[in-house]
Design a protein around this motif. Structure first.
Motif, mmCIF file in Angstrom:
data_model
loop_
_atom_site.group_PDB
_atom_site.id
_atom_site.type_symbol
_atom_site.label_atom_id
_atom_site.label_comp_id
_atom_site.label_asym_id
_atom_site.label_seq_id
_atom_site.Cartn_x
_atom_site.Cartn_y
_atom_site.Cartn_z
ATOM 1 N N MET A 158 0.843 -1.175 0.000
ATOM 2 C CA MET A 158 0.000 0.000 0.000
ATOM 3 C C MET A 158 0.887 1.236 0.000
ATOM 4 O O MET A 158 1.714 1.406 0.879
ATOM 5 N N PRO A 159 0.737 2.123 -0.969
ATOM 6 C CA PRO A 159 1.548 3.331 -1.012
ATOM 7 C C PRO A 159 1.034 4.425 -0.081
ATOM 8 O O PRO A 159 -0.172 4.582 0.106
ATOM 9 N N THR A 160 1.970 5.139 0.471
ATOM 10 C CA THR A 160 1.691 6.403 1.142
ATOM 11 C C THR A 160 2.415 7.464 0.350
ATOM 12 O O THR A 160 3.590 7.321 0.034
ATOM 13 N N VAL A 161 1.699 8.520 0.005
ATOM 14 C CA VAL A 161 2.287 9.614 -0.749
ATOM 15 C C VAL A 161 2.686 10.707 0.236
ATOM 16 O O VAL A 161 1.871 11.142 1.059
ATOM 17 N N TYR A 162 3.936 11.107 0.155
ATOM 18 C CA TYR A 162 4.478 12.209 0.943
ATOM 19 C C TYR A 162 4.529 13.410 0.017
ATOM 20 O O TYR A 162 5.119 13.348 -1.064
ATOM 21 N N ALA A 163 3.869 14.475 0.404
ATOM 22 C CA ALA A 163 3.898 15.700 -0.395
ATOM 23 C C ALA A 163 3.988 16.883 0.553
ATOM 24 O O ALA A 163 3.567 16.797 1.711
ATOM 25 N N THR A 164 4.552 17.965 0.062
ATOM 26 C CA THR A 164 4.548 19.203 0.832
ATOM 27 C C THR A 164 3.769 20.246 0.050
ATOM 28 O O THR A 164 3.631 20.153 -1.176
ATOM 29 N N ALA A 165 3.243 21.214 0.784
ATOM 30 C CA ALA A 165 2.454 22.270 0.150
ATOM 31 C C ALA A 165 2.493 23.510 1.029
ATOM 32 O O ALA A 165 2.716 23.412 2.239
ATOM 33 N N PRO A 166 2.268 24.685 0.441
ATOM 34 C CA PRO A 166 2.111 25.873 1.272
ATOM 35 C C PRO A 166 0.983 25.631 2.280
ATOM 36 O O PRO A 166 -0.022 24.987 1.956
ATOM 37 N N ARG A 167 1.160 26.107 3.488
ATOM 38 C CA ARG A 167 0.190 25.836 4.551
ATOM 39 C C ARG A 167 -1.217 26.249 4.158
ATOM 40 O O ARG A 167 -2.184 25.568 4.458
ATOM 41 N N ASP A 168 -1.348 27.366 3.447
ATOM 42 C CA ASP A 168 -2.685 27.854 3.107
ATOM 43 C C ASP A 168 -3.362 27.042 2.004
ATOM 44 O O ASP A 168 -4.545 27.225 1.738
ATOM 45 N N ALA A 169 -2.642 26.124 1.372
ATOM 46 C CA ALA A 169 -3.223 25.278 0.326
ATOM 47 C C ALA A 169 -3.399 23.832 0.777
ATOM 48 O O ALA A 169 -4.123 23.062 0.142
ATOM 49 N N ALA A 170 -2.760 23.440 1.858
ATOM 50 C CA ALA A 170 -2.693 22.031 2.255
ATOM 51 C C ALA A 170 -4.049 21.422 2.561
ATOM 52 O O ALA A 170 -4.354 20.309 2.111
ATOM 53 N N ASP A 171 -4.891 22.102 3.309
ATOM 54 C CA ASP A 171 -6.187 21.535 3.669
ATOM 55 C C ASP A 171 -7.064 21.334 2.437
ATOM 56 O O ASP A 171 -7.753 20.319 2.317
ATOM 57 N N ASP A 172 -7.021 22.291 1.509
ATOM 58 C CA ASP A 172 -7.806 22.155 0.277
ATOM 59 C C ASP A 172 -7.301 20.983 -0.560
ATOM 60 O O ASP A 172 -8.101 20.248 -1.153
ATOM 61 N N LEU A 173 -5.982 20.812 -0.632
ATOM 62 C CA LEU A 173 -5.429 19.686 -1.384
ATOM 63 C C LEU A 173 -5.837 18.357 -0.750
ATOM 64 O O LEU A 173 -6.209 17.413 -1.447
ATOM 65 N N ALA A 174 -5.766 18.279 0.578
ATOM 66 C CA ALA A 174 -6.150 17.050 1.280
ATOM 67 C C ALA A 174 -7.614 16.727 1.001
ATOM 68 O O ALA A 174 -7.961 15.583 0.671
ATOM 69 N N ARG A 175 -8.472 17.709 1.119
ATOM 70 C CA ARG A 175 -9.900 17.504 0.868
ATOM 71 C C ARG A 175 -10.140 17.077 -0.584
ATOM 72 O O ARG A 175 -10.919 16.162 -0.855
ATOM 73 N N PHE A 176 -9.437 17.696 -1.527
ATOM 74 C CA PHE A 176 -9.559 17.348 -2.940
ATOM 75 C C PHE A 176 -9.224 15.871 -3.164
ATOM 76 O O PHE A 176 -9.942 15.160 -3.864
ATOM 77 N N LEU A 177 -8.131 15.407 -2.566
ATOM 78 C CA LEU A 177 -7.714 14.018 -2.753
ATOM 79 C C LEU A 177 -8.732 13.029 -2.207
ATOM 80 O O LEU A 177 -9.026 12.012 -2.834
ATOM 81 N N VAL A 178 -9.295 13.335 -1.041
ATOM 82 C CA VAL A 178 -10.266 12.427 -0.428
ATOM 83 C C VAL A 178 -11.609 12.507 -1.149
ATOM 84 O O VAL A 178 -12.223 11.478 -1.444
ATOM 85 N N GLU A 179 -12.073 13.716 -1.455
ATOM 86 C CA GLU A 179 -13.354 13.859 -2.143
ATOM 87 C C GLU A 179 -13.363 13.151 -3.493
ATOM 88 O O GLU A 179 -14.386 12.620 -3.910
ATOM 89 N N ASN A 180 -12.218 13.144 -4.176
ATOM 90 C CA ASN A 180 -12.125 12.516 -5.491
ATOM 91 C C ASN A 180 -11.678 11.059 -5.428
ATOM 92 O O ASN A 180 -11.340 10.473 -6.456
ATOM 93 N N ARG A 181 -11.670 10.509 -4.219
ATOM 94 C CA ARG A 181 -11.327 9.097 -3.992
ATOM 95 C C ARG A 181 -9.953 8.721 -4.541
ATOM 96 O O ARG A 181 -9.723 7.604 -4.982
ATOM 97 N N LEU A 182 -9.043 9.700 -4.491
ATOM 98 C CA LEU A 182 -7.655 9.438 -4.851
ATOM 99 C C LEU A 182 -6.876 8.965 -3.631
ATOM 100 O O LEU A 182 -5.856 8.294 -3.762
ATOM 101 N N ALA A 183 -7.362 9.335 -2.457
ATOM 102 C CA ALA A 183 -6.766 8.917 -1.184
ATOM 103 C C ALA A 183 -7.898 8.584 -0.225
ATOM 104 O O ALA A 183 -8.958 9.219 -0.266
ATOM 105 N N ALA A 184 -7.658 7.604 0.635
ATOM 106 C CA ALA A 184 -8.649 7.258 1.652
ATOM 107 C C ALA A 184 -8.613 8.273 2.783
ATOM 108 O O ALA A 184 -9.655 8.619 3.346
ATOM 109 N N CYS A 185 -7.440 8.737 3.119
ATOM 110 C CA CYS A 185 -7.279 9.785 4.118
ATOM 111 C C CYS A 185 -5.961 10.493 3.870
ATOM 112 O O CYS A 185 -5.063 9.949 3.223
#
Length: 101
Positions: A1-28
């Motif tokens: 099972m892969p875990t993806v490590y990514a970094t992002a500007p703090r003000d974009a991180a929550d939106d990116l996390a939500r995008f990944l989960v909402e689009n079923r690209l990540a479970a969490c």
């Protein structure tokens, strides 16, 4: 099972996390605040508030996650790395698989 490590500007991180989960690209996605030091275009940056994103996905969904995360990410060259777990709790891996289908 892969875990993806990514970094992002703090003000974009929550939106990116939500995008990944909402689009079923990540479970969490775990979002962890961090300070980064790096050189970009010859300039040293040492006061950058960023976040680390740990996205849990499957081998099948990883290519889509990588492509979509790169497209949505605000950085020109985002840090996106894949780590494959050697051992994962089977029930957790099953849950991840169900969530990204």
């Amino acid at each position: 099972m892969p875990t993806v490590y990514a970094t992002a500007p703090r003000d974009a991180a929550d939106d990116l996390a939500r995008f990944l989960v909402e689009n079923r690209l990540a479970a969490c996605v775990n979002v962890v605040d961090c300070d980064s030091v790096y050189r970009w275009d010859g300039t040293l940056y040492d006061d950058e508030a960023e976040a680390i994103l740990f996205a849990k996905t499957t081998a099948e969904r990883y290519p889509d996650l990588k492509r979509e995360l790169e497209a949505e990410h605000p950085d020109d060259v985002p840090c996106i790395e894949r780590f494959d777990a050697v051992d994962t709790l089977e029930a957790y891996a099953d849950w991840v698989g169900r969530e990204v289908r």
